[in-house]
Motif scaffolding. Structure first.
Motif, PDB file in Angstrom:
ATOM      1  N   MET A 104      40.932  39.724  26.177  1.00  0.00           N
ATOM      2  CA  MET A 104      39.960  40.959  26.626  1.00  0.00           C
ATOM      3  C   MET A 104      40.336  41.346  27.984  1.00  0.00           C
ATOM      4  O   MET A 104      40.647  42.491  28.387  1.00  0.00           O
ATOM      5  CB  MET A 104      38.458  40.557  26.722  1.00  0.00           C
ATOM      6  CG  MET A 104      37.688  40.700  25.562  1.00  0.00           C
ATOM      7  SD  MET A 104      36.330  39.855  25.531  1.00  0.00           S
ATOM      8  CE  MET A 104      35.301  40.168  26.578  1.00  0.00           C
ATOM      9  N   LEU A 105      40.710  40.351  28.980  1.00  0.00           N
ATOM     10  CA  LEU A 105      41.120  40.602  30.341  1.00  0.00           C
ATOM     11  C   LEU A 105      42.510  41.293  30.281  1.00  0.00           C
ATOM     12  O   LEU A 105      42.783  42.319  31.105  1.00  0.00           O
ATOM     13  CB  LEU A 105      40.977  39.570  31.188  1.00  0.00           C
ATOM     14  CG  LEU A 105      39.857  39.016  31.588  1.00  0.00           C
ATOM     15  CD1 LEU A 105      39.913  37.551  31.981  1.00  0.00           C
ATOM     16  CD2 LEU A 105      39.205  39.738  32.755  1.00  0.00           C
TER      17      LEU A 105
ATOM     18  N   ALA B 227      50.479  35.237  31.419  1.00  0.00           N
ATOM     19  CA  ALA B 227      49.300  36.540  31.276  1.00  0.00           C
ATOM     20  C   ALA B 227      48.325  36.496  32.420  1.00  0.00           C
ATOM     21  O   ALA B 227      48.031  37.394  32.744  1.00  0.00           O
ATOM     22  CB  ALA B 227      48.541  35.957  29.800  1.00  0.00           C
ATOM     23  N   ALA B 228      48.142  35.539  32.880  1.00  0.00           N
ATOM     24  CA  ALA B 228      47.174  35.383  34.049  1.00  0.00           C
ATOM     25  C   ALA B 228      47.849  36.281  35.251  1.00  0.00           C
ATOM     26  O   ALA B 228      47.293  37.074  36.057  1.00  0.00           O
ATOM     27  CB  ALA B 228      46.933  33.945  34.807  1.00  0.00           C
ATOM     28  N   ALA B 229      49.316  36.022  35.316  1.00  0.00           N
ATOM     29  CA  ALA B 229      49.902  36.730  36.431  1.00  0.00           C
ATOM     30  C   ALA B 229      49.832  38.363  36.042  1.00  0.00           C
ATOM     31  O   ALA B 229      49.671  39.171  37.064  1.00  0.00           O
ATOM     32  CB  ALA B 229      51.326  36.366  36.653  1.00  0.00           C
ATOM     33  N   VAL B 230      50.104  38.935  34.761  1.00  0.00           N
ATOM     34  CA  VAL B 230      49.908  40.103  34.504  1.00  0.00           C
ATOM     35  C   VAL B 230      48.636  40.734  34.714  1.00  0.00           C
ATOM     36  O   VAL B 230      48.570  41.927  35.376  1.00  0.00           O
ATOM     37  CB  VAL B 230      50.502  40.331  33.108  1.00  0.00           C
ATOM     38  CG1 VAL B 230      50.299  41.638  32.617  1.00  0.00           C
ATOM     39  CG2 VAL B 230      51.841  40.056  32.632  1.00  0.00           C
ATOM     40  N   ILE B 231      47.556  39.929  34.404  1.00  0.00           N
ATOM     41  CA  ILE B 231      46.301  40.372  34.692  1.00  0.00           C
ATOM     42  C   ILE B 231      46.005  40.417  36.159  1.00  0.00           C
ATOM     43  O   ILE B 231      45.600  41.703  36.562  1.00  0.00           O
ATOM     44  CB  ILE B 231      45.114  39.574  34.163  1.00  0.00           C
ATOM     45  CG1 ILE B 231      45.311  39.518  32.678  1.00  0.00           C
ATOM     46  CG2 ILE B 231      43.736  39.825  34.699  1.00  0.00           C
ATOM     47  CD1 ILE B 231      44.533  38.056  32.012  1.00  0.00           C
ATOM     48  N   MET B 232      46.259  39.653  36.957  1.00  0.00           N
ATOM     49  CA  MET B 232      45.999  39.708  38.543  1.00  0.00           C
ATOM     50  C   MET B 232      46.762  40.688  39.240  1.00  0.00           C
ATOM     51  O   MET B 232      46.241  41.486  39.945  1.00  0.00           O
ATOM     52  CB  MET B 232      46.196  38.432  38.816  1.00  0.00           C
ATOM     53  CG  MET B 232      45.197  37.446  38.749  1.00  0.00           C
ATOM     54  SD  MET B 232      45.558  35.831  39.722  1.00  0.00           S
ATOM     55  CE  MET B 232      44.424  34.675  38.201  1.00  0.00           C
ATOM     56  N   PHE B 233      48.090  40.976  38.832  1.00  0.00           N
ATOM     57  CA  PHE B 233      49.005  41.847  39.533  1.00  0.00           C
ATOM     58  C   PHE B 233      48.563  43.432  38.984  1.00  0.00           C
ATOM     59  O   PHE B 233      48.707  44.023  39.973  1.00  0.00           O
ATOM     60  CB  PHE B 233      50.355  41.748  39.395  1.00  0.00           C
ATOM     61  CG  PHE B 233      50.988  40.301  39.828  1.00  0.00           C
ATOM     62  CD1 PHE B 233      49.888  39.410  40.347  1.00  0.00           C
ATOM     63  CD2 PHE B 233      52.237  39.633  39.862  1.00  0.00           C
ATOM     64  CE1 PHE B 233      50.408  38.230  41.063  1.00  0.00           C
ATOM     65  CE2 PHE B 233      52.551  38.551  40.233  1.00  0.00           C
ATOM     66  CZ  PHE B 233      51.701  37.947  40.783  1.00  0.00           C
ATOM     67  N   SER B 234      48.447  43.409  37.784  1.00  0.00           N
ATOM     68  CA  SER B 234      47.976  45.041  37.468  1.00  0.00           C
ATOM     69  C   SER B 234      46.705  45.223  37.972  1.00  0.00           C
ATOM     70  O   SER B 234      46.839  46.408  38.497  1.00  0.00           O
ATOM     71  CB  SER B 234      47.575  44.744  35.782  1.00  0.00           C
ATOM     72  OG  SER B 234      48.682  44.288  35.188  1.00  0.00           O
ATOM     73  N   VAL B 235      45.628  44.619  38.541  1.00  0.00           N
ATOM     74  CA  VAL B 235      44.533  44.777  39.016  1.00  0.00           C
ATOM     75  C   VAL B 235      44.876  45.258  40.391  1.00  0.00           C
ATOM     76  O   VAL B 235      44.736  46.303  41.215  1.00  0.00           O
ATOM     77  CB  VAL B 235      43.542  43.610  39.042  1.00  0.00           C
ATOM     78  CG1 VAL B 235      42.293  43.946  39.978  1.00  0.00           C
ATOM     79  CG2 VAL B 235      42.909  43.545  37.527  1.00  0.00           C
ATOM     80  N   ILE B 236      45.718  44.159  41.258  1.00  0.00           N
ATOM     81  CA  ILE B 236      46.146  44.331  42.383  1.00  0.00           C
ATOM     82  C   ILE B 236      46.990  45.761  42.815  1.00  0.00           C
ATOM     83  O   ILE B 236      46.621  46.400  43.585  1.00  0.00           O
ATOM     84  CB  ILE B 236      46.994  43.228  43.021  1.00  0.00           C
ATOM     85  CG1 ILE B 236      46.040  42.124  43.007  1.00  0.00           C
ATOM     86  CG2 ILE B 236      47.670  43.366  44.195  1.00  0.00           C
ATOM     87  CD1 ILE B 236      46.863  40.401  42.998  1.00  0.00           C
ATOM     88  N   PHE B 237      48.054  46.004  41.646  1.00  0.00           N
ATOM     89  CA  PHE B 237      48.755  47.078  42.123  1.00  0.00           C
ATOM     90  C   PHE B 237      47.941  48.326  41.691  1.00  0.00           C
ATOM     91  O   PHE B 237      48.363  49.778  41.953  1.00  0.00           O
ATOM     92  CB  PHE B 237      49.939  47.072  41.115  1.00  0.00           C
ATOM     93  CG  PHE B 237      51.115  45.989  41.614  1.00  0.00           C
ATOM     94  CD1 PHE B 237      51.611  46.297  42.926  1.00  0.00           C
ATOM     95  CD2 PHE B 237      51.657  45.082  40.946  1.00  0.00           C
ATOM     96  CE1 PHE B 237      52.191  45.604  43.591  1.00  0.00           C
ATOM     97  CE2 PHE B 237      52.560  44.295  41.415  1.00  0.00           C
ATOM     98  CZ  PHE B 237      52.924  44.689  42.925  1.00  0.00           C
ATOM     99  N   SER B 238      46.851  48.184  41.089  1.00  0.00           N
ATOM    100  CA  SER B 238      45.976  49.597  40.736  1.00  0.00           C
ATOM    101  C   SER B 238      45.361  50.065  41.831  1.00  0.00           C
ATOM    102  O   SER B 238      44.688  51.276  41.913  1.00  0.00           O
ATOM    103  CB  SER B 238      45.208  49.313  39.672  1.00  0.00           C
ATOM    104  OG  SER B 238      45.848  49.021  38.587  1.00  0.00           O
TER     105      SER B 238
END
Ligand code: TRP
Length: 467
Positions: A190-191, A269-280
């Motif tokens: 989901m995330l 997956a955890a890195a993709v989630i966190m970085f996507s949020v941060i770069f947004s």
């Protein structure tokens, strides 16, 4: 008293799936959700991730196979297993594993406790709104320096851990893993879907997957190597212990491959989630760069409430996921000690769980107070710049004890066990088609020892710190 350790009565996982979920539960933990994203950030992604993946395949997988092999072959906990597979002197290595487990669980539980606090906070914020003017850095600082709160949180987590181990392998650890792991996968998907729909997803994927080797230092490469150990729960016999509850009919190689694949997938997956949020969020990347280790507890909570679509629904779920991941890891660390106690000392499981949990909690309490709450524990330095008991123990485990244990295990399986002994256990008709015994033997004899020795040499001779 319960019957101890009569060979025929050893509890077992009900199936390979049961083992894989429990062992993946051990592997997937704060190492994946907290540490991997921030060390990937610090090492500028790309090339670091590639080296990490190579380390997982060339060092992690072979040692994972070796640990599970030794456990399944001997059907004993770490001390007994190493003694039976390799000889009496190897009991020392087993003992080192048990001691490492005590120390590791001692400080890991402290961080695990924080996940409960953030779960509670997010539930509150989701109901009554994220407070205006909230300073996440100061709030986190206040949490770790608050002695009584640290004690309560980590005690609660230790009680949860003991309760699971107390109930045994099939009815405790496996049953809990069968519920928590699928829940964890579902929440993560989901995330992931949400994060990939955000503006910064493209930049995040580029950061993680586009290698640029001039960004990677030798230290970064060794850090990737060291982390591959920690994240797969190798080097202290946790996988020997879990492997000892694996039935002879189940394939060691297939099980190991699943655990390694799941662990790697979740970390990325955890890195993709966190970085996507941060770069947004414009400007966020610089902000995060100032306290990378604070990513999980400082940067992320606020971002959920300010930037992520459906954030107030996803935030509590996210911290629930982190708590689940931490719990399936803490139970595996406690199980190493408890199963040693049951096998070697003939104790009953229930009593062993409670006593070991209580004993380890002494270390946990001291670690919890060593982040500012109690000066003398917080300020001393042993390893150069790291101050306090918590940081010192983390350094000791991640840089010394796990690599040392891992080196012993890889040398033991590669050079001290006979080819016939390991072959009979691995190429026993249950192995997958891609598996080549000769390749495994080459890696475990040559590649893994050299790689692990490189970590130890860097730590010993160059005073490196990879924790
Ligand atoms: N692998 C877990 C994580 O990534 C931590 C862990 C659990 C562990 N059991 C272990 C690490 C045994 C080393 C040894 O968080």
């Amino acid at each position: 008293m319960q019957t101890p350790a009569a060979p025929g009565l050893r509890d077992h996982w009900s199936s390979r799936l049961g083992f894989v979920l429990a062992a993946a539960g051990s592997a997937i933990g704060l190492g994946n959700l907290w540490k991997f994203p921030y060390i990937t950030w610090e090492n500028r992604g790309g090339a670091f991730v590639l080296v990490y993946l190579a380390a997982i395949a060339a060092v992690g997988l072979p040692i994972m196979i070796a640990e599970i092999l030794i456990g399944r072959k001997t059907q004993k906990s770490v001390v007994g297993a190493l003694e039976e597979a390799l000889g009496p002197a190897w009991k020392v290595v087993g003992g080192l594993g048990v001691v490492t487990g005590w120390i590791l669980l001692g400080y890991y539980t402290v961080v695990a406790g924080w996940t409960l606090s953030y779960l509670a906070r997010c539930l509150r914020w989701s109901v009554s709104g994220y407070p205006l003017g909230h300073d996440p850095g100061a709030a986190f600082g206040a949490l770790v320096a608050d002695g009584p709160v640290q004690l309560v949180l980590s005690a609660a987590f230790m009680v949860l851990t003991v309760a699971v181990v107390y109930s045994g392998i099939g009815r405790g650890i496996e049953r809990v893993s069968r519920v928590l792991m699928p829940a964890l996968f579902a929440i993560l998907v989901m995330l992931l879907v949400t994060a990939l729909s955000m503006e910064g997803a493209g930049e995040a994927l580029g950061f993680i997957f586009r290698p640029s080797f001039d960004e990677l230092s030798w230290d970064g490469a060794l850090e990737a190597l060291g982390h591959s150990f920690f994240t797969l729960s190798l080097g202290m016999g946790a996988m020997i212990t879990y492997g000892s509850y694996l039935s002879r009919g189940e394939s060691v190689v297939r099980s190991a491959a699943w655990v390694v694949a799941l662990d790697t997938l979740i970390a990325v997956a955890a890195a993709v989630i966190m970085f996507s949020v941060i770069f947004s969020v414009p400007g966020m990347a610089d902000h995060v760069g100032r306290s990378t280790a604070g990513m999980l507890f400082i940067s992320l909570p606020e971002l959920f409430y300010t930037a992520v679509p459906f954030g107030s629904m996803l935030a509590p779920l996210f911290y629930l996921l982190v708590a689940f991941a931490a719990l399936t890891s803490t139970i595996s660390i406690l199980e190493v000690t408890v199963s040693y106690w049951i096998d070697q000392r003939g104790g009953a499981r229930k009593r062993a769980s409670v006593l070991c949990g209580a004993g380890i909690f002494v270390i946990t309490a001291l670690c919890g107070l060593s982040l500012g709450a109690w000066g003398p524990l917080s300020d001393f330095t042993v390893f150069g710049q790291k101050a306090g008991l918590f940081a010192t123990l983390d350094h000791l485990v991640a840089n010394w004890l796990l690599p040392l244990g891992g080196l012993a295990i890889t040398l033991g399986a590669g050079w001290f066990m006979t080819r016939e002994a390991t072959r009979a256990e691995l190429a026993d008709g249950t192995q997958p088609r891609w598996f080549r015994y000769g390749a495994w033997r080459f890696f475990i004899r040559f590649v893994s020892p050299v790689a692990v020795a490189a970590i130890l040499l860097a730590v010993i001779f160059f005073g490196r710190d990879f924790s």
